[in-house]
Design an enzyme around this catalytic site. Structure first.
Site, PDB file in Angstrom:
ATOM      1  N   LYS A  38     -37.081   9.167 106.599  1.00  0.00           N
ATOM      2  CA  LYS A  38     -36.195   9.575 105.641  1.00  0.00           C
ATOM      3  C   LYS A  38     -35.327   8.795 104.982  1.00  0.00           C
ATOM      4  O   LYS A  38     -34.670   8.956 103.834  1.00  0.00           O
ATOM      5  CB  LYS A  38     -35.352  10.880 106.176  1.00  0.00           C
ATOM      6  CG  LYS A  38     -35.989  12.160 106.758  1.00  0.00           C
ATOM      7  CD  LYS A  38     -35.132  12.890 107.576  1.00  0.00           C
ATOM      8  CE  LYS A  38     -35.717  13.821 108.587  1.00  0.00           C
ATOM      9  NZ  LYS A  38     -35.036  14.116 109.764  1.00  0.00           N
ATOM     10  N   GLY A  39     -35.224   7.557 105.538  1.00  0.00           N
ATOM     11  CA  GLY A  39     -34.093   6.600 104.839  1.00  0.00           C
ATOM     12  C   GLY A  39     -34.370   6.125 103.852  1.00  0.00           C
ATOM     13  O   GLY A  39     -33.690   5.492 103.257  1.00  0.00           O
ATOM     14  N   ASP A  80     -35.558  -4.103 110.642  1.00  0.00           N
ATOM     15  CA  ASP A  80     -34.778  -4.610 111.978  1.00  0.00           C
ATOM     16  C   ASP A  80     -35.609  -5.240 112.924  1.00  0.00           C
ATOM     17  O   ASP A  80     -35.849  -6.522 112.741  1.00  0.00           O
ATOM     18  CB  ASP A  80     -33.907  -3.461 112.558  1.00  0.00           C
ATOM     19  CG  ASP A  80     -33.192  -3.673 113.543  1.00  0.00           C
ATOM     20  OD1 ASP A  80     -32.721  -4.611 113.728  1.00  0.00           O
ATOM     21  OD2 ASP A  80     -33.076  -2.657 114.419  1.00  0.00           O
ATOM     22  N   VAL A 121     -25.891  -0.012 110.910  1.00  0.00           N
ATOM     23  CA  VAL A 121     -25.042   0.662 109.597  1.00  0.00           C
ATOM     24  C   VAL A 121     -25.505   1.873 109.169  1.00  0.00           C
ATOM     25  O   VAL A 121     -26.767   2.282 109.730  1.00  0.00           O
ATOM     26  CB  VAL A 121     -25.432  -0.614 108.354  1.00  0.00           C
ATOM     27  CG1 VAL A 121     -24.681  -1.910 108.617  1.00  0.00           C
ATOM     28  CG2 VAL A 121     -26.739  -0.902 108.151  1.00  0.00           C
TER      29      VAL A 121
END
Ligand code: IMP
Ligand code: MG
Length: 179
Positions: A42-43, A102, A152
């Site tokens: 969903k990011g 990441d 974050v």
């Protein structure tokens, strides 16, 4: 929500400016191609909806939902497909739209999977990149900001499904996820 933040890393204005630049560049690079934006849910939702408004050439969209984190702050390395794409990608120039790169484990898995479906091309567009936390090699083709190895949230990014609706990117206080 604001009390849970250690600092604001990227303001709303900084993000808006960068997203407009990315959209312009993508429009130029893909003008003779068959662009399909593949958002990783969903990011991606906030980033992708802003980005696509700055794309001035015809573009189709599709979404995939994967999970690799559970409720923690580090990738487990196990990627599970929760929702696959609606349509085949053969004949399309796929641009994967992600919130953050990441460890690279999630995108590495998705790229391998999508390559096996024979698109014309696959590239990656991420709003954020933490280049120092890579576990497998994955390179972004379009990247908004390189950021330090801090957890974050905001502008689509979550901690345990919270904070996605913040209009900027902030660093979460460690005591929030350490407790
Ligand atoms: P990777 O597999 O470690 O590259 O992680 C990619 C996914 O992990 C991203 O799509 C995010 O959903 C999540 N993620 C990685 N770092 C952060 C972060 O700092 N905040 C929120 N989510 C993150
Ligand atoms: Mg996430």
């Amino acid at each position: 929500m604001l009390n849970d933040l250690a600092e604001i890393l990227l303001t709303k204005e900084e993000i808006e400016k960068k997203v407009a630049e990315l959209g312009e560049k993508i429009s130029e690079d893909y003008k003779d191609k068959n662009l399909l934006l593949v958002g990783i849910l969903k990011g991606c939702v906030v980033f992708m909806s802003d980005l696509m408004k700055h794309i001035t050439i015809p573009a189709r969209i599709d979404f995939m939902s994967v999970s690799s984190y559970g409720a923690g702050v580090k990738s487990s390395g196990v990627v599970k497909i929760i929702k696959d794409l609606d349509n085949p990608i053969q004949g399309y120039d796929v641009l994967i739209v992600e919130d953050i790169l990441d460890s690279g484990l999630t995108l590495h898995y998705i790229i391998d999977l999508l390559k096996s479906r024979n698109p014309n091309s696959i590239r990656i567009c991420t709003l954020l990149d933490k280049p120092y936390s890579r576990k497998v090699e994955v390179k972004t083709d379009y990247c908004g900001f390189e950021i330090p190895d801090k957890f974050v949230i905001g502008y689509g990014l979550d901690y345990a499904e919270k904070y996605r609706n913040l209009p900027f990117v902030g660093v979460l206080k460690p005591e929030i996820y350490e407790k």
